[in-house]
Write an enzyme that holds these catalytic residues in place. Structure first.
Site, short mmCIF file in Angstrom:
data_model
loop_
_atom_site.label_atom_id
_atom_site.label_comp_id
_atom_site.label_asym_id
_atom_site.label_seq_id
_atom_site.Cartn_x
_atom_site.Cartn_y
_atom_site.Cartn_z
N HIS A 115 48.83 74.86 0.78
CA HIS A 115 48.94 73.28 0.65
C HIS A 115 49.96 72.40 0.55
O HIS A 115 49.58 71.51 0.36
CB HIS A 115 48.16 73.03 -0.46
CG HIS A 115 47.01 73.24 -0.45
ND1 HIS A 115 45.14 72.62 -0.37
CD2 HIS A 115 46.32 74.72 -0.71
CE1 HIS A 115 44.06 73.48 -0.61
NE2 HIS A 115 44.84 74.33 -0.71
N LYS A 171 46.31 58.30 -7.99
CA LYS A 171 46.33 59.95 -6.83
C LYS A 171 47.72 60.39 -7.67
O LYS A 171 48.33 59.27 -8.53
CB LYS A 171 47.63 59.64 -5.16
CG LYS A 171 48.42 58.81 -5.07
CD LYS A 171 48.49 58.55 -3.56
CE LYS A 171 47.85 58.17 -2.97
NZ LYS A 171 47.27 59.83 -1.77
N ARG A 172 47.95 61.31 -7.86
CA ARG A 172 49.19 61.88 -8.77
C ARG A 172 50.36 61.11 -8.69
O ARG A 172 50.11 60.53 -7.42
CB ARG A 172 49.58 63.23 -8.58
CG ARG A 172 48.21 64.01 -8.89
CD ARG A 172 48.26 64.71 -9.98
NE ARG A 172 49.33 64.77 -11.41
CZ ARG A 172 48.67 65.78 -11.72
NH1 ARG A 172 47.58 67.27 -11.69
NH2 ARG A 172 49.92 65.90 -12.89
N LYS A 185 54.93 60.86 -3.32
CA LYS A 185 54.10 59.74 -3.33
C LYS A 185 54.47 57.93 -2.26
O LYS A 185 53.25 57.37 -2.42
CB LYS A 185 52.62 60.03 -3.76
CG LYS A 185 52.32 61.40 -3.60
CD LYS A 185 50.94 61.05 -4.66
CE LYS A 185 50.47 62.74 -4.28
NZ LYS A 185 49.16 63.09 -3.49
N THR A 200 43.65 63.96 0.50
CA THR A 200 42.14 63.33 0.61
C THR A 200 40.98 62.14 -0.38
O THR A 200 40.09 62.28 0.40
CB THR A 200 41.41 64.22 -0.81
OG1 THR A 200 41.13 64.35 -2.03
CG2 THR A 200 40.80 65.85 0.51
N LYS A 233 37.91 59.36 0.59
CA LYS A 233 37.64 59.02 -0.01
C LYS A 233 37.31 57.38 0.36
O LYS A 233 36.19 56.91 0.29
CB LYS A 233 37.78 59.15 -1.37
CG LYS A 233 37.21 60.05 -1.69
CD LYS A 233 38.04 60.80 -3.49
CE LYS A 233 38.73 62.21 -3.68
NZ LYS A 233 39.50 62.34 -4.44
#
Ligand SMILES: *Cc1c(COP(=O)(O)O)cnc(C)c1O
Length: 554
Positions: free
Chosen positions: A98, A286-287, A292, A394, A398
């Site tokens: 991952h 998101k985290r 990110k 992911t 969505k």
């Protein structure tokens, strides 16, 4: 003793926390393997047929101890020899990778594994010994390669290496990610075991993220194309026939407005912030992590604020920036970014000059329940990771399924979204993964150069540490400033700043043409069926677990 089941994700910045986590992993693995074997034994078959009846899939390396644990049970309790036990183990186990972030790859100190799990450690050492001997036969004298691939090295047990060696299948979670594994991060394992590597692009359940979270959209889709898409999500493509159907595009628009109004009411009630439902709902949930790049979004908002302050008559398309993000308990830098976003929200939302143009909402305690409220109400999906760093994502899927348009880098599954919808229906920007990886190799990036040449960057960064509405003369954000300049901006935030700004300006212009925007939104929904997890699971079942579809008994 209780602590084994009392702390989910213990803080592993201390040895004590690390030890607890290892105990938890072994506890869950051992219980799981014993349970599978108990079920298998009810079939009264020889253990050599175990791989035909059971598949042990390790989702990331956290359960990687299934490999030595299954070996232990087969040898010590069932009396198999090493070769037989190894054959059964390898044929049963498969592994999904991952991440390629080195700080996220699990490794345990040899001393900790040996003292806590002595028999398991002996088995790991033997797996390592035999693997290194095999390598020696293939690459005689290539010490460097063997040291690089070893499971036990430098006083550490490398769980990703154990997972690859003990499995018959290794997969990445998006096409780009799998290619990066094969060509770079795990190149030497790929050279050794090319047939083990394969891709399984992630998916999301359309039952939760569309049918449950967005009931008005679900009804509109079914009224337009029937209900076959529910069992065959690819059939959402039938919506492509509605691209010129103005009544249907208007209905999509009305549904989005209804969802936005519901979110506005909830934000007013829970946060006491008034949001304009006509503004662009730009969402970054998101985290919280450096790669990110919530910081890129935050710096962009600071820049917009500065533009409005220097010309309060500036005509900008109203936008509301939503954030939701949790940080790992010991991730200090991530918490600083959360503090900065909250500071920006305070400044922007209370300034008379900007109030109706931009607004910032930080939703605390981010969770699936919050995602289910926010995603159906979003216009813009922020997927802006440093290219090569986000294995798949992911959240991106969505949002797409709920008709938001992606502002994204060519990273993870964003690449596959781009392939499906085409240039006109996604806003891509920034460096490619190849460029990023090349910079890491040659070390030629200089964030200070960008700071010196781009006055917008210079101004916003200086506001973090000099007197400004954001710093209030305090040193709260010194570490962020230092990460970007002193430590040369590991995630290329400054490098992608100009390109991000340019792309966001195009988003604002395009949003003014609502009919065209709704059409892009429709195309995203229509193409999202590929990302149903039904497709993903079918691929795992056929290619890795070798199991057939069967009817559920009612
Ligand atoms: C989907 C989801 C994630 C993963 O989001 P990414 O954008 O892919 O990182 C994380 N947390 C929650 C609550 C989610 O629903």
């Amino acid at each position: 003793l209780e602590s084994i089941s009392s702390f989910l994700y213990p803080d592993d910045s201390t040895d004590e926390g690390k030890r607890l986590r290892l105990k938890q992993e072994y506890f869950l693995v051992s219980a799981g393997v014993q349970s599978v074997i108990r079920s298998f034994e009810r079939l009264d078959l020889p253990l050599t047929s175990f791989p035909d009846k059971a598949a042990l899939h390790i989702n990331d390396t956290h359960p990687a101890l299934v490999i030595p644990e299954l070996m232990r049970i087969l040898m010590d309790e069932k009396g198999l020899g090493w070769e037989e036990a190894w054959d059964v183990t390898q044929s049963s186990v498969s592994y999904t990778n991952h991440t390629t972030l080195s700080e996220a790859l699990e490794s345990w100190p040899v001393d900790m594994v040996r003292s806590l799990l002595p028999r398991i450690f002996m088995i790991i050492e033997e797996i390592n010994e035999r693997f290194c001997q095999d390598l020696w036969r293939t690459y005689p004298g290539d010490f460097d390669r063997i040291a690089d691939l070893a499971i036990v090295a430098d006083g550490q047990v490398k769980m990703a290496h154990l997972s690859i060696v003990g499995s018959h299948s290794v997969n990445g979670v998006a096409k780009l990610h799998t290619e990066i594994l094969k060509k770079r991060e795990m190149k030497r394992f790929y050279d050794t075991f090319p047939e083990r590597f394969n891709n399984k692009t992630n998916g999301i359940t359309h039952r939760r993220w569309l049918m449950h979270a967005n009931k008005p959209l679900t009804s509109a889709i079914t009224e337009a194309i029937g209900d076959s898409w529910i069992e065959q999500p690819k059939r959402l493509e039938d919506l492509l026939n509605k691209q010129e159907d103005h009544a249907f595009l208007d209905r999509l628009h009305d549904i989005k407005q209804e969802n936005k109004q519901n979110l506005v009411d909830w934000v007013q009630e829970t946060q006491g912030i008034a949001v304009d439902p006509a503004s662009i709902f730009d969402v970054h949930i998101k985290r919280l992590h450096g790669y990110k790049r919530q910081l890129l979004n935050a710096l962009h908002i600071m820049h917009l604020y500065n533009e409005i302050k220097s010309d309060p008559t500036l005509d900008i398309v109203p936008r509301t920036f939503f954030f939701g993000a949790k940080a790992a308990s010991s991730y200090h830098f991530a918490k600083k970014v959360i503090q900065l976003i909250n500071r920006i929200a305070h400044v922007v939302n209370n300034d008379r000059d900007v109030k109706d143009k931009i607004k910032v909402v930080f939703l605390p305690n981010y969770s699936v329940s919050i995602a289910e409220r926010v995603i159906p109400a979003s216009n813009v999906s922020e997927q802006i990771s440093t290219a090569s760093k986000e294995a798949s994502g992911t959240g991106n899927m969505k949002f797409m399924m709920n008709g938001a348009l992606t502002v994204g880098t060519m990273d993870g599954a964003n690449v596959e979204i781009h392939d499906l919808v085409g240039d006109d229906n996604i806003y891509t920007f920034g460096m490619s993964s190849e460029e990023v990886l090349e910079y890491y190799r040659n070390g030629s990036y200089s964030s200070r150069e960008i700071y010196e040449n781009d006055s917008r960057v210079r101004h916003t960064l200086d506001q973090l540490v000099h007197y400004s509405p954001f710093s209030k003369g305090e040193t709260d954000f010194q570490e962020i400033y230092d990460a970007l300049l002193t430590y040369n901006d590991e995630f290329f935030v400054l490098k992608d700043f100009a390109s991000y700004l340019f792309t966001q300006q195009k988003v604002s212009r395009d949003f003014l043409n609502q009919r065209e925007w709704n059409k892009k939104s429709l195309i995203n929904i229509a193409k999202s069926g590929k990302f149903s997890s039904d497709r993903t699971i079918q691929e795992y079942a056929t290619d890795i677990w070798q199991i057939q579809r069967t009817r559920m008994l009612k």
